[in-house]
Design an enzyme around this catalytic site. Sequence first.
Site, PDB file in Angstrom:
ATOM      1  N   GLU A   1      49.571  74.536  50.405  1.00  0.00           N
ATOM      2  CA  GLU A   1      50.229  73.935  49.247  1.00  0.00           C
ATOM      3  C   GLU A   1      49.417  72.778  48.681  1.00  0.00           C
ATOM      4  OE1 GLU A   1      54.914  74.647  50.087  1.00  0.00           O
ATOM      5  OE2 GLU A   1      53.950  73.024  51.146  1.00  0.00           O
TER       6      GLU A   1
ATOM      7  N   CYS B   1      47.282  66.281  44.959  1.00  0.00           N
ATOM      8  CA  CYS B   1      47.455  66.012  46.383  1.00  0.00           C
ATOM      9  C   CYS B   1      47.048  67.296  47.100  1.00  0.00           C
ATOM     10  CB  CYS B   1      48.916  65.659  46.636  1.00  0.00           C
ATOM     11  SG  CYS B   1      49.336  65.450  48.363  1.00  0.00           S
TER      12      CYS B   1
ATOM     13  N   CYS C   1      49.204  71.447  61.004  1.00  0.00           N
ATOM     14  CA  CYS C   1      48.774  70.104  61.412  1.00  0.00           C
ATOM     15  C   CYS C   1      49.058  69.938  62.895  1.00  0.00           C
ATOM     16  CB  CYS C   1      49.530  69.049  60.609  1.00  0.00           C
ATOM     17  SG  CYS C   1      48.935  67.374  60.907  1.00  0.00           S
TER      18      CYS C   1
ATOM     19  N   CYS D   1      53.894  64.366  63.790  1.00  0.00           N
ATOM     20  CA  CYS D   1      54.739  63.243  63.353  1.00  0.00           C
ATOM     21  C   CYS D   1      56.178  63.738  63.162  1.00  0.00           C
ATOM     22  CB  CYS D   1      54.201  62.633  62.058  1.00  0.00           C
ATOM     23  SG  CYS D   1      52.531  62.004  62.238  1.00  0.00           S
TER      24      CYS D   1
ATOM     25  N   CYS E   1      57.709  64.380  59.484  1.00  0.00           N
ATOM     26  CA  CYS E   1      56.904  65.078  58.476  1.00  0.00           C
ATOM     27  C   CYS E   1      57.151  66.574  58.528  1.00  0.00           C
ATOM     28  CB  CYS E   1      55.428  64.772  58.718  1.00  0.00           C
ATOM     29  SG  CYS E   1      54.339  65.618  57.559  1.00  0.00           S
TER      30      CYS E   1
ATOM     31  N   CYS F   1      56.262  63.414  49.681  1.00  0.00           N
ATOM     32  CA  CYS F   1      55.575  63.200  50.951  1.00  0.00           C
ATOM     33  C   CYS F   1      56.321  63.825  52.120  1.00  0.00           C
ATOM     34  CB  CYS F   1      55.475  61.711  51.264  1.00  0.00           C
ATOM     35  SG  CYS F   1      54.497  60.845  50.094  1.00  0.00           S
TER      36      CYS F   1
HETATM   37  N1  SAH Z   1      47.958  63.415  57.959  1.00  0.00           N
HETATM   38  C1  SAH Z   1      47.722  62.417  56.996  1.00  0.00           C
HETATM   39  C2  SAH Z   1      47.950  62.863  55.554  1.00  0.00           C
HETATM   40  C3  SAH Z   1      49.216  63.633  55.241  1.00  0.00           C
HETATM   41  S1  SAH Z   1      50.720  62.754  55.103  1.00  0.00           S
HETATM   42  C4  SAH Z   1      48.518  61.181  57.318  1.00  0.00           C
HETATM   43  O1  SAH Z   1      49.285  61.201  58.261  1.00  0.00           O
HETATM   44  O2  SAH Z   1      48.348  60.159  56.664  1.00  0.00           O
HETATM   45  C5  SAH Z   1      50.657  61.782  53.680  1.00  0.00           C
HETATM   46  C6  SAH Z   1      51.628  60.609  53.748  1.00  0.00           C
HETATM   47  O3  SAH Z   1      52.996  61.048  53.676  1.00  0.00           O
HETATM   48  C7  SAH Z   1      51.492  59.850  55.058  1.00  0.00           C
HETATM   49  O4  SAH Z   1      51.555  58.474  54.876  1.00  0.00           O
HETATM   50  C8  SAH Z   1      52.699  60.323  55.809  1.00  0.00           C
HETATM   51  O5  SAH Z   1      53.011  59.466  56.838  1.00  0.00           O
HETATM   52  C9  SAH Z   1      53.735  60.407  54.691  1.00  0.00           C
HETATM   53  N2  SAH Z   1      54.927  61.170  55.056  1.00  0.00           N
HETATM   54  C10 SAH Z   1      55.016  62.234  55.864  1.00  0.00           C
HETATM   55  N3  SAH Z   1      56.285  62.660  55.951  1.00  0.00           N
HETATM   56  C11 SAH Z   1      57.040  61.854  55.177  1.00  0.00           C
HETATM   57  C12 SAH Z   1      58.418  61.811  54.846  1.00  0.00           C
HETATM   58  N4  SAH Z   1      59.300  62.678  55.348  1.00  0.00           N
HETATM   59  N5  SAH Z   1      58.817  60.856  53.979  1.00  0.00           N
HETATM   60  C13 SAH Z   1      57.930  59.972  53.462  1.00  0.00           C
HETATM   61  N6  SAH Z   1      56.632  59.971  53.737  1.00  0.00           N
HETATM   62  C14 SAH Z   1      56.170  60.896  54.593  1.00  0.00           C
END
Ligand code: SAH
Length: 350
Positions: free
Chosen positions: A91, A104, A111, A115, A118, A332
Site C-alpha cells: 500500500e 507515503c 514488518c 509494534c 500498528c 498512520c
Molecule cells: N516502521 C517505521 C515507519 C512506519 S510507521 C516506524 O516505526 O517509524 C510510521 C509512523 O506511524 C510511526 O511513527 C508509527 O509509530 C506511527 N504509527 C503506527 N501505528 C499508529 C497508530 N495506530 N496511530 C498513530 N500512529 C501510528
Amino acid sequence: MKVNIKDYNLDELKQVITELGEKPYRAEQIFKWIMQDNVTSFDDMTNLSIELRNKLKEKFDLHVFNILKKQVSKDGTKKYLFDVLDGNAIESVLMEYKHGFTICVSSQIGCKMGCKFCASTGVKFARNLTSGEIVEQLLAVERDEHIKISNLVFMGIGEPLDNYDNVINAIKILNNQKGINMGARHISISTSGLVPKIYKLADENMQYTLSISLHSANNKKRSQMMPINNTYNIEELMEACKYYINKTNKRISFEYALAKENNDNMQDAKELVKLLKGMLCHVNLIPINKIENGKFTKSTNENIIRFRDYLNEKGIVATIRRELGSDIDAACGQLRKKEVEKCKPTQKQI
Ligand code: SAH
C-alpha cells in the site's frame, strides 16, 4: 527472470548499459524516459534505436505496478493497493498539502517490528522491497493522477532501516537531477529505532529528515508498545540520536502517538521533557489511530492539547499531526496487508 531496470541508480545504469556495448549517455536517456517521462514500455523510448529497445526488452523489465484497489478519503487522501507482480501487494498513500503532494511509501512487504498499536503488525513479513519498487510507488501514483509529487515519506508498511541498502539506493535514485530530482530535504525516513542503522545513516552525509518513533520516554511503557525497545532501549536510542545530530547538524523529529490512559498524562509529558531537553528536535504528536483488535484508543482532544502546550511551555517544539485518510484506513498504522488476500495479485507472466 528479467532485471527490474528501475532498481539501478544512474551510475549503475551507466555501467550496465556500457556492458551492453552502448555509450554511457544512452543510460542518461533511458533514465530520463523512466524517471521523468514515466514511460511504461521500452517502445516509448523513441530516441533509442529499435535494436537497442529490443536489447533492453530482452534483458530488463519496467516493473509497472497494477492498481488492485484505490480508495479516496473525504479529505482527498488516496490509498493505493499495488500488485507488485510476484503474488504480493503493498500500500501507498497520497496526501495533498498546501505545498504540494506527499507520498507515503512502504519499504517492506509486512514488518518484523511487532509494534502493538500498528496495523502493519500481525502480518507475516514476506520480503524487502527493492529500490525500484520503492520508486515505482511514486511513479505509479504520478501516472494515475497525472501529477508530480514533491515529497516522500517512508512511513508506510515496513521498517525502512531494516531494508537499509534498498532505501538508501531509492533515495539516490529519487535525488538525481537527471530524473525525479526530489531534493533530499523533501524526503523523510521514519524508524522504530534500529540503533546501529541510525549511526550508519548519520555517516551517509545525505540531507533527508529523520523521524524517530518514540511514543514514550519510559522504558517500561515503550517496551510494552514497541518490542524493539527490549533490544535497543531509550538510553541507547538517545545516544544514537545525539550522534546523528552532532554529525549532521540536523533536527530530529520525534513521533509520539498519544493513547488514552497509556502515555498521555502529565507524568509522561514531564519524562519526555527531561529526555529531550536541550536537543535539536521537534515532537510530532499523533492522535493514535485505533486498529482492529488494538487495545490502544485515541487520547481526548483536551489531553492532546494539554500535552502539546506543556511541551511548548518547557521549550520543546511540539505540533499535532493532522489526521488524514482515517475513514479509508490510510492514517498512520492503518495500512495493512490483509487486503492482499482479498484482491489476489497476479503472478507475473514473463
Ligand atoms: N516502521 C517505521 C515507519 C512506519 S510507521 C516506524 O516505526 O517509524 C510510521 C509512523 O506511524 C510511526 O511513527 C508509527 O509509530 C506511527 N504509527 C503506527 N501505528 C499508529 C497508530 N495506530 N496511530 C498513530 N500512529 C501510528
